[in-house]
Enzyme design. Structure first.
Site, PDB file in Angstrom:
ATOM      1  N   THR A   1       0.819  -1.206   0.000  1.00  0.00           N
ATOM      2  CA  THR A   1       0.000   0.000   0.000  1.00  0.00           C
ATOM      3  C   THR A   1       0.855   1.258   0.000  1.00  0.00           C
ATOM      4  OG1 THR A   1      -1.486   1.309   1.410  1.00  0.00           O
ATOM      5  CG2 THR A   1      -0.153  -0.314   2.531  1.00  0.00           C
TER       6      THR A   1
ATOM      7  N   TYR B   1      -1.133  -0.374  10.418  1.00  0.00           N
ATOM      8  CA  TYR B   1      -1.485  -0.931   9.102  1.00  0.00           C
ATOM      9  C   TYR B   1      -0.295  -0.790   8.154  1.00  0.00           C
ATOM     10  CZ  TYR B   1      -3.448  -1.179   4.435  1.00  0.00           C
ATOM     11  OH  TYR B   1      -3.664  -1.486   3.121  1.00  0.00           O
TER      12      TYR B   1
HETATM   13  N1  UFG Z   1     -13.027  11.094   3.082  1.00  0.00           N
HETATM   14  C1  UFG Z   1     -13.944  12.057   3.445  1.00  0.00           C
HETATM   15  N2  UFG Z   1     -15.121  11.607   3.976  1.00  0.00           N
HETATM   16  C2  UFG Z   1     -15.412  10.299   4.167  1.00  0.00           C
HETATM   17  C3  UFG Z   1     -14.452   9.324   3.777  1.00  0.00           C
HETATM   18  C4  UFG Z   1     -13.257   9.766   3.226  1.00  0.00           C
HETATM   19  O1  UFG Z   1     -13.723  13.249   3.300  1.00  0.00           O
HETATM   20  O2  UFG Z   1     -16.484   9.981   4.678  1.00  0.00           O
HETATM   21  C5  UFG Z   1     -11.747  11.537   2.493  1.00  0.00           C
HETATM   22  C6  UFG Z   1     -10.563  11.094   3.315  1.00  0.00           C
HETATM   23  O3  UFG Z   1     -10.272  12.040   4.304  1.00  0.00           O
HETATM   24  C7  UFG Z   1      -9.484  10.988   2.254  1.00  0.00           C
HETATM   25  C8  UFG Z   1     -10.238  10.634   0.965  1.00  0.00           C
HETATM   26  O4  UFG Z   1     -11.607  10.950   1.238  1.00  0.00           O
HETATM   27  O5  UFG Z   1      -8.887  12.229   2.057  1.00  0.00           O
HETATM   28  C9  UFG Z   1     -10.149   9.178   0.623  1.00  0.00           C
HETATM   29  O6  UFG Z   1     -10.499   8.415   1.780  1.00  0.00           O
HETATM   30  P1  UFG Z   1     -10.741   6.835   1.746  1.00  0.00           P
HETATM   31  O7  UFG Z   1     -11.150   6.437   3.128  1.00  0.00           O
HETATM   32  O8  UFG Z   1     -11.645   6.490   0.615  1.00  0.00           O
HETATM   33  O9  UFG Z   1      -9.324   6.276   1.382  1.00  0.00           O
HETATM   34  P2  UFG Z   1      -7.942   6.457   2.176  1.00  0.00           P
HETATM   35  O10 UFG Z   1      -7.122   7.381   1.345  1.00  0.00           O
HETATM   36  O11 UFG Z   1      -8.093   6.800   3.586  1.00  0.00           O
HETATM   37  O12 UFG Z   1      -7.493   4.961   2.225  1.00  0.00           O
HETATM   38  C10 UFG Z   1      -6.806   4.300   1.241  1.00  0.00           C
HETATM   39  C11 UFG Z   1      -7.047   2.797   1.395  1.00  0.00           C
HETATM   40  C12 UFG Z   1      -6.479   2.323   2.714  1.00  0.00           C
HETATM   41  C13 UFG Z   1      -5.039   2.762   2.834  1.00  0.00           C
HETATM   42  C14 UFG Z   1      -4.933   4.241   2.666  1.00  0.00           C
HETATM   43  C15 UFG Z   1      -3.505   4.707   2.694  1.00  0.00           C
HETATM   44  O13 UFG Z   1      -8.416   2.517   1.342  1.00  0.00           O
HETATM   45  O14 UFG Z   1      -6.546   0.926   2.770  1.00  0.00           O
HETATM   46  O15 UFG Z   1      -5.470   4.617   1.396  1.00  0.00           O
HETATM   47  O16 UFG Z   1      -3.443   6.077   2.895  1.00  0.00           O
HETATM   48  F1  UFG Z   1      -4.564   2.472   4.051  1.00  0.00           F
END
Ligand code: UFG
Length: 335
Positions: free
Chosen positions: A125, A149
Site C-alpha cells: 500500500t 497498518y
Molecule cells: N473522506 C472524506 N469523507 C469520508 C471518507 C473519506 O472526506 O467519509 C476523504 C478522506 O479524508 C481521504 C479521501 O476521502 O482524504 C479518501 O479516503 P478513503 O477512506 O476512501 O481512502 P484512504 O485514502 O483513507 O485509504 C486508502 C485505502 C487504505 C489505505 C490508505 C492509505 O483505502 O486501505 O489509502 O493512505 F490504508
C-alpha cells in the site's frame, strides 16, 4: 503423495479472494486461463463474491489448513490480499493488525515455500510511504508509515526480501494507491461493513442511504483545502496482478511496483464528478480532519507501465464513479 490437481488449468491461490480487490483479481485470473482458488475466512469478505473458482474457507493463522489447501490445489503462484486494512482501526487495535497481517503472512509464506510454490504477489500500500508533504512518490521513496497498518505492510515487504534471499521466493510487491470502481459487468463490486471509503459513502448519500457525506478537513495545504488521492480502477488493478503472475512465471521477480495513475483528485473534485455522473445533488457536510490522513498521496512512477506493460485504461474518475454507481444501485451482496 500429493493428489493430482483438480483441473488442467494452473491454479493460483488468492488469499482474500472473497474481498473487494481479491474478487476482481479472481475474475481477471479466470479470464486469463487460471483457476483462482480463494482462501478466505469470510470475516470481511463475502461468499457471494466468490464466483470464478473454488472457495477454501480458512484462516491464515491456521498453518495446517494452509498446508492442506496447498496440497489439494498445488498452485503455481499466490496472490496475497487477505489483511486488515483500516487505518483508524489499526491505530486503535495495533495487536490485531500485527497478528493478522504479519503473523498470517508469515504462515502463508512458509506454507508456500514448503509446498514449493515460489511465485508470490503481495498487496502492499501507499500507506507504507506515510505523509511526505506532497512529494512525488515512486518506488524508491522512503517508507515512513504512520500506523500499524502501514507498518505491518512494510514489515511483510521486508520479510519477503528475506525469504527471497534465503529460499529463492520470487516476489512482486504492488503498492496500491486508492482503489475505486467496480467490475464493468456488474458481477462484483465494493461492499464493506462498515464502509469507510469516500466513493461508496458518497454514492450512498446521493441515493438517500445516509443524510450526507462528511468531508474530512478543508484546511489541508492543497488548492481547495481537501485531501488529494490517486484513484485506480479495481479492474485495472486486477489486470496488474495477472501481469504480475505472468512476470513471475517468466522467471522474473524481486520487484516493487506502485499502482497509481499519477493524477490526483481532491475530495471536492470527487464530489463534483459524482454529481455529474449521477446527475444528482451530493449532500455534503463539513467535518474536521480524520486522524492519520495524509494531505496528498499521488504516485509518481511509470514503472508498472514501462516494465509490466500495465495500462490503467479504466481509471478515469468518471468511469470509476459510474461503475461504482451501477454496482451501488444494482449489485451488492446479501449481508
Ligand atoms: N473522506 C472524506 N469523507 C469520508 C471518507 C473519506 O472526506 O467519509 C476523504 C478522506 O479524508 C481521504 C479521501 O476521502 O482524504 C479518501 O479516503 P478513503 O477512506 O476512501 O481512502 P484512504 O485514502 O483513507 O485509504 C486508502 C485505502 C487504505 C489505505 C490508505 C492509505 O483505502 O486501505 O489509502 O493512505 F490504508
Amino acid at each position: 503423495m500429493a493428489r493430482a490437481r483438480e483441473s488442467d488449468k494452473p491454479a493460483v491461490l488468492v488469499t482474500g479472494g472473497a474481498g473487494y480487490i481479491g474478487s476482481h483479481a479472481c475474475k481477471a485470473l479466470a479470464a486469463a486461463g487460471h483457476v483462482p482458488v480463494t482462501f478466505d475466512n469470510i470475516t470481511t469478505g463475502w461468499r457471494d463474491a466468490v464466483k470464478f473458482g473454488p472457495l477454501e474457507e480458512g484462516d491464515l493463522l491456521d498453518r495446517a489448513r494452509l498446508d492442506e489447501v496447498f496440497d489439494r490445489h498445488r498452485p503455481v503462484a499466490v496472490m496475497h490480499f487477505a489483511a486488515l486494512s483500516l487505518v483508524g482501526e489499526a491505530v486503535r487495535e495495533p495487536g490485531r493488525y500485527w497478528r493478522t497481517n504479519l503473523a498470517g503472512s508469515l504462515n502463508l509464506v512458509e506454507a508456500a515455500v514448503s509446498a514449493g510454490c515460489m511465485n508470490f504477489v503481495f498487496s502492499s500500500t501507499c500507506a507504507t510511504y506515510g505523509d511526505q508533504d506532497g512529494v512525488v512518490l515512486d518506488e524508491s521513496s522512503p517508507q515512513l508509515p504512520m500506523n500499524a497498518y502501514g507498518r505491518s505492510k512494510r514489515a511483510i515487504e521486508e520479510m519477503l526480501d528475506d525469504f527471497r534471499a534465503a529460499h529463492g521466493l520470487n516476489t512482486v510487491v504492488f503498492r496500491y494507491f486508492n482503489v475505486a470502481g467496480a467490475d464493468p459487468d456488474g458481477e462484483i463490486g465494493e461492499f464493506h461493513r462498515p464502509e469507510t471509503h469516500l466513493i461508496p459513502l458518497m454514492l450512498d448519500a446521493i441515493d438517500g442511504g445516509r443524510p450526507a457525506l462528511t468531508i474530512f478537513g478543508t484546511d489541508y495545504p492543497t488548492p481547495d483545502g481537501t485531501c488529494i488521492r490517486d484513484y485506480v480502477h479495481v479492474s485495472d488493478l486486477a489486470d496488474a496482478h495477472v501481469k504480475g503472475v505472468s512476470w513471475l512465471l517468466d522467471g522474473r521477480g524481486g520487484r516493487v511496483f506502485n499502482l497509481g495513475t499519477g493524477s490526483g483528485f481532491s475530495v471536492r473534485e470527487v464530489v463534483a464528478a459524482s454529481g455529474v455522473v449521477t446527475n444528482r445533488a451530493v449532500p455534503v457536510e463539513y467535518g474536521g480532519r480524520r486522524p492519520g490522513d495524509a494531505a496528498r498521496l499521488v504516485s509518481g512512477s511509470t514503472r508498472a507501465s514501462a516494465e509490466l506493460g500495465w495500462k490503467p485504461g479504466r481509471s478515469t474518475l468518471g468511469r470509476m464513479i459510474s461503475d461504482a454507481w451501477r454496482w451501488h444501485r444494482n449489485g451488492r451482496y446479501e449481508a
